[in-house]
Structures are given as structure tokens and as C-alpha cells.
Design an enzyme around this catalytic site. Sequence first.
Site, mmCIF file in Angstrom:
data_model
loop_
_atom_site.group_PDB
_atom_site.id
_atom_site.type_symbol
_atom_site.label_atom_id
_atom_site.label_comp_id
_atom_site.label_asym_id
_atom_site.label_seq_id
_atom_site.Cartn_x
_atom_site.Cartn_y
_atom_site.Cartn_z
ATOM 1 N N PHE A 1 0.839 -1.205 0.000
ATOM 2 C CA PHE A 1 0.000 0.000 0.000
ATOM 3 C C PHE A 1 0.870 1.249 0.000
ATOM 4 C CE2 PHE A 1 -3.881 2.343 1.543
ATOM 5 C CZ PHE A 1 -4.721 1.896 0.539
ATOM 6 N N GLY B 1 10.470 11.964 -7.951
ATOM 7 C CA GLY B 1 9.830 10.781 -7.359
ATOM 8 C C GLY B 1 9.622 9.645 -8.333
ATOM 9 N N ASP C 1 16.599 -1.238 -15.012
ATOM 10 C CA ASP C 1 15.136 -1.113 -15.021
ATOM 11 C C ASP C 1 14.608 -1.286 -16.459
ATOM 12 O OD1 ASP C 1 12.521 -0.183 -13.778
ATOM 13 O OD2 ASP C 1 12.811 1.358 -15.304
ATOM 14 N N LYS D 1 12.060 -4.356 -17.979
ATOM 15 C CA LYS D 1 10.828 -4.122 -18.753
ATOM 16 C C LYS D 1 10.923 -4.810 -20.111
ATOM 17 C CE LYS D 1 9.893 0.157 -16.307
ATOM 18 N NZ LYS D 1 10.342 1.552 -16.187
HETATM 19 N N1 HSE Z 1 12.131 4.295 -12.287
HETATM 20 C C1 HSE Z 1 11.172 4.014 -13.309
HETATM 21 C C2 HSE Z 1 11.320 5.061 -14.406
HETATM 22 C C3 HSE Z 1 9.785 4.028 -12.722
HETATM 23 O O1 HSE Z 1 12.050 6.045 -14.219
HETATM 24 O O2 HSE Z 1 10.741 4.897 -15.471
HETATM 25 C C4 HSE Z 1 8.733 3.352 -13.555
HETATM 26 O O3 HSE Z 1 8.964 1.981 -13.729
#
Ligand code: HSE
Length: 337
Positions: free
Chosen positions: A11, A208, A222, A226
Amino acid sequence: MKKVPILIIGFGVIGSGVARVISEKKEVIRSKYGIDFELVGIGEHNGCVVCPEGIDPMEAHKLKQEGALNRHPCWKSGMNSIDLIKEVGADIVIEATPTNINSGEPGLSHMMTAFNAKKHVVTSNKGPLAVAFQKLRKMAEKNGVHFRFEASVGGAMPVLNLVRETLQANDILGIEGILNGTCNYILTRMSTEGLPYEHVLSEAQELGIAEADPTYDVEGIDTACKLVILANAIFGMNVSYKGVDVTGITQITPEALKLASDDGYVIKLIGEIQDENRPRVAPRLVPKDHPLAVGGTLNVISLRTDLAGEITITGRGAGAVETSSSILSDLISVCEA
Ligand code: HSE
């Protein structure tokens, strides 16, 4: 009206954002789709909120904002999310715990528990998908439940559902795109303002959207996760992020960006899957007028298809409300399937 009991596990920004959006869109979802999502449980790392009669999602969201979810009248201190998933009657589990790309936990166990309990899973959590995609897909299939994860790639951009629901007759021949908003923001600011890397990285963190450890963003991990999800879901591959060739953006200087710009190019961190080749993440020169040359925190994906040719979508790849758009889309499509 079809009542659909749901659980939200995790959450934080995304999980509580989904609760807020479910509350705000309640009437629209009821009148357009005849569905009434009823939040019956919330799982947090230190306890759960359990209420089979229904939790007011906005009240829970507000309590979370105040750091006081444990003051909810239905709070059960120390109850863990695995027990919540096993014990509380619900049709769909929304898994939104923080991403861990090494073990996939705790999300991986939550998802497996949900499948074994014959509950559908909708998730934004990249970690379990990057670690054990085919295992999870098979478990969902074996238990006769749905597994949807549009929010895990590209936030609000509907790429997986576009392929599944609209481009069904196409062979997807290749995918390339910008899948990380933090890197795109950093490269855009470095290029337009001539600012040094360290300065813009801290700006991106303030927005953020960076990962808790921004190394995952700037080193391309990251993006690779994906890409792995796209490779496994769209191309039926069985790769983990270790099967991706990855170069990040940490070596790119304002001078390199300036030279590129003088020649009519921008530098972007591009993830790509082409034919049978290994998925690849690397900085690439992109002409300034190319569809992939989107700026700021935007994401973009181009799909190369046999029938439809090239399809490019762009949009916000992060943010609680934007990610909730994809989660809500998955929730509704699970109910309608
Ligand atoms: N850290 C990732 C970005 C967040 O900057 O795209 C979304 O997956």
C-alpha cells in the site's frame, strides 16, 4: 451489479494510488461496466487491514498519507500478506509491493500464493516478472486464473493490451523504445541545459520517479527488466534480465550530447528486441524528428508488425495515477474475460 472483492498487497505510492482511483472512478465503473470493486483487504509489511464487508478505499488512502494505516479500525498488527491472500475471500489480488529484481520477493510469493488460491493477479511489480515470468504464467494457466501486468511496463502506456486485444492478427517483428522516465529526463535536461549528470540525477530523484536505488535506472537495469517482460509476454521468450545486453547512461557527457545535437540527433537509452537477437539496452543516436525522440520523463514504444507496419505509442511511464490507469484497465478486463 457484479460485486468483485479485491485485495491490494503493498500500500505504497502505487497501491494506495490505486485505492484512491478506484474510489474516484467508482460510479463510472459501475455505470459503464456494471462492476463494483469491493476492497476487502490491504496487505502491508507490518500488518493488514481486513474487512470482508468492504474497506472505504479513500479512507484507507488518507490514513496511509498520514502514516496511520495502523489506526484503521480493521487493522491486524503482525498479520502477513500471505495469510491475507490465503484466508480472505477475494477474486483478484493487486500486487503492488516494491520491486526486487534479484529474488522477485516478496511479490513472487504473493503471486504464487494467489494463483494456488485460484485468485486472479493484476500487478505493477516488475521484479517477479523479470525473475520468473514463464513459471508464473504457467501457474496462472494451471489454476485457471488470469495474470495481467500492463502496469509493469511503461506505466500508463497500454502496450501489452494493445498487442493482445488490438494487434491479435499481427506478427510482432520488433520492439524498440524508451522504457525509463528517469534516464529520459536526465538525458533531456543534460542536452537542453548542458547540466552535468550528477545534478540532473538528483533532480530526477526529487520528481519521485527514480527507483529507490537510482543505479537501477541509470545503469539500464530497469529498462532491461521491462524489456524482459515484453520479450517473454509478446515474443514468448524465456529470458531473465541477465539475458539482456545492457549499457546504461552513466558515461554520457554533456559534450557528447552537444555534439549529437549539432548534427541533428539526441541520445536516448533505447531498449530493443529485434528478430531472434538478444534483447539489448544501450544509448543510441536518434534523429531529433524521429518518433522515438520524446523528451522529459515520457516513455515511448514502437512496435514493428507485419500487417499494421509500425505503431508507436508514447505516454507517462510512472506515477501513481498513471500506473493506476493500467491497473484499472487490467481489473476491468479480468472481470469481462
Ligand atoms: N524508475 C522508473 C522510471 C519508474 O524512471 O521509469 C517506472 O517503472
